[in-house]
Design an enzyme around this catalytic site. Structure first.
Site, PDB file in Angstrom:
ATOM      1  N   GLU A 147      -5.393  -4.515  10.955  1.00 55.92           N
ATOM      2  CA  GLU A 147      -4.362  -3.481  11.057  1.00 55.92           C
ATOM      3  C   GLU A 147      -4.603  -2.659  12.321  1.00 55.92           C
ATOM      4  O   GLU A 147      -5.402  -1.701  12.293  1.00 55.92           O
ATOM      5  CB  GLU A 147      -4.419  -2.553   9.842  1.00 55.92           C
ATOM      6  CG  GLU A 147      -4.125  -3.244   8.539  1.00 55.92           C
ATOM      7  CD  GLU A 147      -3.542  -2.268   7.530  1.00 55.92           C
ATOM      8  OE1 GLU A 147      -2.407  -2.493   7.105  1.00 55.92           O
ATOM      9  OE2 GLU A 147      -4.214  -1.284   7.189  1.00 55.92           O
ATOM     10  N   SER A 205       3.335  -1.698  10.357  1.00 55.56           N
ATOM     11  CA  SER A 205       4.788  -1.714  10.511  1.00 55.56           C
ATOM     12  C   SER A 205       5.434  -3.075  10.246  1.00 55.56           C
ATOM     13  O   SER A 205       6.400  -3.454  10.910  1.00 55.56           O
ATOM     14  CB  SER A 205       5.182  -1.188  11.898  1.00 55.56           C
ATOM     15  OG  SER A 205       4.752   0.150  12.054  1.00 55.56           O
ATOM     16  N   GLU A 258      -6.852   4.994   7.818  1.00 61.93           N
ATOM     17  CA  GLU A 258      -6.680   6.405   7.433  1.00 61.93           C
ATOM     18  C   GLU A 258      -7.954   6.932   6.771  1.00 61.93           C
ATOM     19  O   GLU A 258      -8.314   8.089   6.943  1.00 61.93           O
ATOM     20  CB  GLU A 258      -5.449   6.549   6.521  1.00 61.93           C
ATOM     21  CG  GLU A 258      -4.162   6.419   7.329  1.00 61.93           C
ATOM     22  CD  GLU A 258      -2.974   5.858   6.565  1.00 61.93           C
ATOM     23  OE1 GLU A 258      -2.988   5.835   5.324  1.00 61.93           O
ATOM     24  OE2 GLU A 258      -2.015   5.413   7.239  1.00 61.93           O
ATOM     25  N   ASN A 273       0.873  -1.181   0.000  1.00 59.80           N
ATOM     26  CA  ASN A 273       0.000   0.000   0.000  1.00 59.80           C
ATOM     27  C   ASN A 273       0.908   1.229   0.000  1.00 59.80           C
ATOM     28  O   ASN A 273       1.493   1.555   1.024  1.00 59.80           O
ATOM     29  CB  ASN A 273      -0.889  -0.037   1.254  1.00 59.80           C
ATOM     30  CG  ASN A 273      -1.661   1.252   1.447  1.00 59.80           C
ATOM     31  OD1 ASN A 273      -1.773   2.072   0.540  1.00 59.80           O
ATOM     32  ND2 ASN A 273      -2.202   1.431   2.651  1.00 59.80           N
ATOM     33  N   LYS A 327       0.079   4.228  -0.244  1.00 60.31           N
ATOM     34  CA  LYS A 327      -0.586   5.422   0.302  1.00 60.31           C
ATOM     35  C   LYS A 327      -0.397   6.586  -0.684  1.00 60.31           C
ATOM     36  O   LYS A 327      -0.291   6.340  -1.889  1.00 60.31           O
ATOM     37  CB  LYS A 327      -0.059   5.733   1.700  1.00 60.31           C
ATOM     38  CG  LYS A 327      -0.122   4.502   2.598  1.00 60.31           C
ATOM     39  CD  LYS A 327       0.049   4.782   4.048  1.00 60.31           C
ATOM     40  CE  LYS A 327      -0.029   3.468   4.790  1.00 60.31           C
ATOM     41  NZ  LYS A 327      -0.059   3.641   6.225  1.00 60.31           N
ATOM     42  N   GLY A 345       2.373   2.682  10.535  1.00 59.02           N
ATOM     43  CA  GLY A 345       3.317   3.766  10.284  1.00 59.02           C
ATOM     44  C   GLY A 345       4.035   4.262  11.525  1.00 59.02           C
ATOM     45  O   GLY A 345       4.658   5.318  11.506  1.00 59.02           O
ATOM     46  N   HIS A 351      -9.538   1.296   5.107  1.00 61.17           N
ATOM     47  CA  HIS A 351      -8.242   1.508   5.750  1.00 61.17           C
ATOM     48  C   HIS A 351      -8.436   2.513   6.886  1.00 61.17           C
ATOM     49  O   HIS A 351      -9.240   3.448   6.772  1.00 61.17           O
ATOM     50  CB  HIS A 351      -7.239   2.044   4.727  1.00 61.17           C
ATOM     51  CG  HIS A 351      -5.850   2.099   5.269  1.00 61.17           C
ATOM     52  ND1 HIS A 351      -5.434   3.116   6.105  1.00 61.17           N
ATOM     53  CD2 HIS A 351      -4.804   1.250   5.154  1.00 61.17           C
ATOM     54  CE1 HIS A 351      -4.177   2.886   6.463  1.00 61.17           C
ATOM     55  NE2 HIS A 351      -3.765   1.749   5.893  1.00 61.17           N
TER      56      HIS A 351
END
Ligand code: PGA
Length: 248
Positions: free
Chosen positions: A163, A208, A95, A9, A11, A169, A93
């Protein structure tokens, strides 16, 4: 045997030179025994697809509109992704959920649009740090999964990605045991549909993942691969993570 996946991904990272270099790096990597996909930002899907023609890396999108084509400025419809021969798309996701207010119902709508267009939905779920501290991880994940479980009952067959938000991240990774515990819980939730669905659904871990921790995570019984953010920007790292499956 469940399908094993490693999905990158990117991003909102990339530019034309980066795409060309990434594809060039891929050409130097050894073949791996796992399904691979990469999700670049929308504008690079077509170019990357062309550059990866002679590889077995599939193309994915990071998001999709919850509606069909129409007057929705800035959105990208599932029909358009299908037109670009995109194989899969991330939905929900964290985010998207946190920064863009996507709800569990939006996520379910998006899954439907994808399925109607023959695109595999990769549904992301996971708890925040505060929720883990409060001991409500399972409740949060169950709530996020609930509308998806209903869709699975109607025949949709997504991949699930666990996740934990606190691991995305941040360099903080769930331990293999922490991840395995939530994956077991997710699989148990899927038994609400059927034992067969629970057994056959791929559940990926994201947060991560890097070339040092991938093998330990992927060795867990219910972890069927990874959704890789930062580390997927380096093609060599991405392939080393894919090779983590070869080590067990
Ligand atoms: P990360 O991102 O690997 O950079 O933590 C994972 C993701 O957001 O899918």
């Amino acid at each position: 045997m469940r399908k094993k996946w490693v999905i990158g991904n990117w991003k909102m990272n990339a530019h034309s030179d980066f795409v060309a270099e990434w594809a060039e790096q891929v050409a130097k990597q050894q073949a791996v025994d796992v399904a691979m996909a990469v999700c670049p930002p929308f504008p690079y899907i077509a170019t990357l697809k062309q550059k990866l023609t002679n590889t077995n890396i599939q193309l994915g999108a990071q998001n999709v509109a919850a509606t069909d084509e129409g007057a929705y400025t800035g959105e990208v419809a599932a029909t358009m992704l299908a037109d670009l021969e995109v194989s899969l798309a991330l939905v929900g996701h964290s985010e998207r959920r946190t920064l863009f207010g996507e709800t569990n119902e939006d996520v379910a709508e998006k899954c439907q649009r994808l399925a109607e267009n023959g695109i595999l939905p990769i549904v992301c779920v996971g708890e925040t740090h505060a929720e883990r501290e409060q001991g409500v991880t399972e409740n949060v994940v169950a709530e996020q999964l609930a509308p998806i479980v209903e869709l699975i009952k109607t025949g949709l067959r997504p991949v699930i990605a666990y996740e934990p938000v606190w691991a995305i991240g941040t360099g903080l990774t769930a331990t293999p045991e922490q991840a395995q515990a939530v994956h077991t819980f997710i699989r148990q939730e899927l038994t609400k549909v059927s034992a067969e669905v629970a057994e056959s659904t791929s559940i990926l871990y994201g947060g991560s993942v890097n070339r040092d921790n991938a093998a330990a995570l992927f060795s867990q019984a219910d972890i069927d691969g990874g959704l890789i953010g930062g580390a997927s920007l380096d093609a060599e790292h991405f392939f080393t993570i894919c090779q983590a499956f070869n080590s067990h």
